[in-house]
Design a protein around this motif. Sequence first.
Motif, PDB file in Angstrom:
ATOM      1  N   ALA A  90       0.829  -1.204   0.000  1.00 21.01           N
ATOM      2  CA  ALA A  90       0.000   0.000   0.000  1.00 21.01           C
ATOM      3  C   ALA A  90       0.865   1.256   0.000  1.00 21.01           C
ATOM      4  N   TYR A  91       1.864   1.312   0.872  1.00 17.27           N
ATOM      5  CA  TYR A  91       2.656   2.544   0.903  1.00 17.27           C
ATOM      6  C   TYR A  91       3.648   2.605  -0.256  1.00 17.27           C
ATOM      7  N   ARG A 113       3.640   7.075  -6.718  1.00 18.60           N
ATOM      8  CA  ARG A 113       2.924   8.271  -7.168  1.00 18.60           C
ATOM      9  C   ARG A 113       3.707   9.534  -6.825  1.00 18.60           C
ATOM     10  N   ALA A 114       4.344   9.560  -5.667  1.00 17.92           N
ATOM     11  CA  ALA A 114       5.133  10.729  -5.266  1.00 17.92           C
ATOM     12  C   ALA A 114       6.325  10.929  -6.196  1.00 17.92           C
ATOM     13  N   GLN A 115       6.997   9.840  -6.531  1.00 15.20           N
ATOM     14  CA  GLN A 115       8.162   9.948  -7.409  1.00 15.20           C
ATOM     15  C   GLN A 115       7.754  10.394  -8.805  1.00 15.20           C
ATOM     16  N   GLU A 116       6.650   9.865  -9.280  1.00 15.27           N
ATOM     17  CA  GLU A 116       6.173  10.239 -10.610  1.00 15.27           C
ATOM     18  C   GLU A 116       5.759  11.709 -10.641  1.00 15.27           C
ATOM     19  N   ALA A 117       5.075  12.173  -9.601  1.00 12.25           N
ATOM     20  CA  ALA A 117       4.635  13.561  -9.551  1.00 12.25           C
ATOM     21  C   ALA A 117       5.828  14.512  -9.536  1.00 12.25           C
ATOM     22  N   VAL A 174       2.654  14.417  -1.488  1.00  8.63           N
ATOM     23  CA  VAL A 174       1.952  13.157  -1.750  1.00  8.63           C
ATOM     24  C   VAL A 174       2.144  12.193  -0.583  1.00  8.63           C
ATOM     25  N   ILE A 175       3.367  12.101  -0.104  1.00  5.13           N
ATOM     26  CA  ILE A 175       3.681  11.163   0.973  1.00  5.13           C
ATOM     27  C   ILE A 175       3.051  11.612   2.292  1.00  5.13           C
ATOM     28  N   THR A 176       3.068  12.910   2.537  1.00  4.86           N
ATOM     29  CA  THR A 176       2.491  13.439   3.779  1.00  4.86           C
ATOM     30  C   THR A 176       0.983  13.251   3.808  1.00  4.86           C
ATOM     31  N   ALA A 214      11.246   1.529   1.465  1.00  3.67           N
ATOM     32  CA  ALA A 214      11.215   1.529   0.001  1.00  3.67           C
ATOM     33  C   ALA A 214      11.746   2.864  -0.514  1.00  3.67           C
ATOM     34  N   ARG A 215      12.393   2.821  -1.678  1.00  3.62           N
ATOM     35  CA  ARG A 215      12.846   4.030  -2.354  1.00  3.62           C
ATOM     36  C   ARG A 215      12.814   3.759  -3.858  1.00  3.62           C
ATOM     37  N   ILE A 216      12.487   4.802  -4.615  1.00  7.00           N
ATOM     38  CA  ILE A 216      12.524   4.746  -6.084  1.00  7.00           C
ATOM     39  C   ILE A 216      13.354   5.934  -6.532  1.00  7.00           C
TER      40      ILE A 216
END
Length: 371
Positions: free
Chosen positions: A257-258, A264-268, A289-291, A345-347
């Motif tokens: 889920a996270y 989505r945060a990385q893409e944004a 996005v993450i917050t 996790a990290r991207i």
Amino acid sequence: MTTTSFDLYPVGRVARVREAAAAAGLDALLLTPGPDLRYVTGYDALPLERLTCLAVPAEGEPFLVVPRLELPAAQASPAARLGVEFVAWDETDDPYALVARRLGPVATVGLADRMWAMQSLRLRAAMPGAEQVLAGTALRGLRMRKSEAEVAALREAGAAIDAVHAQVPGFLKAGRTEREVGRDIAEAIVATGHATVDFVIVGSGPNGASPHHELSDRVIQAGEPVVVDIGGQMPSGYCSDSTRTYSVGEPPADFAAYYEVLRRAQEAACDAVRPGVSCESIDAVAREVITEAGFGDRFIHRTGHGIGLEAHEEPYIVAGNAEPLAPGFAFSIEPGIYLPGRHGARIEDIVVCGESGGERLNLRPRELVVV
């Protein structure tokens, strides 16, 4: 297309550096072995206790002071075609006094940002009347804005590290240690064209919650996420850096889920890249996005860092950095979410700011890879 030293280290760069030194109010730049010297001349000099130093006066001709035993290496480097005078010194000479004598009276000198303290102090003793500041005062604007040839070199580096990530699923198996996987990855980094391995992070299970985790003998378990952050330096001198997160078997539901929030945060943040947008605003896009998803306190580092001849250099994508992006800026976008004691996790992709938007240099899938 393979970049050449003629493309990466053009003859006119020394003149631009001299102009930048004058514009910064510096009488001269003094560059010892490291990324600053390599940027200006293409000479990847050995960092030795014997002084190698490029002097670039704001007015006057540049010269390279080099130990006589290193002279053949300097003459074989791209620096030899730049019109820079080579000044060889012998074992019984004082090279610091030589630099001071050749340079003449100066009020302010810019020292290579990564100059050894030993060299800085001896130059201060040789030029007691000169104020010492960082050469980055003059060089940062030039080094941040990559040329077409530099961007091409970074594309080559990105493709090479992507080729390593393509092999990672074959290395990740339950029962193997992080160190065993890391050894395979390091071998693959060199095999895909890198000259050196800069770092290999394999963070399994709870170790994935430590962004700069060192390889350990921990055994990877079934159902565990694994953060793999890897990079190296190409023969061109330009660096790669890319992170993907994998799962050895189906991951825990809360992790899945996270991870989607992170994606989505990385893409944004990547989509927000364009000239004129501030570095801190890119950080804010990812952080928002993450917050909003409730993980703001689990994103514990900046969103990114510049990359080029160093794996970490300016610009930094972080709150408080109002520097506007410009075409040629190259940097990572690498938000992360970390749950101590459980997983993380990290991207990460390297992105170059173009005339109207950003170009990702890492093209491997960003969805969670289950192996």
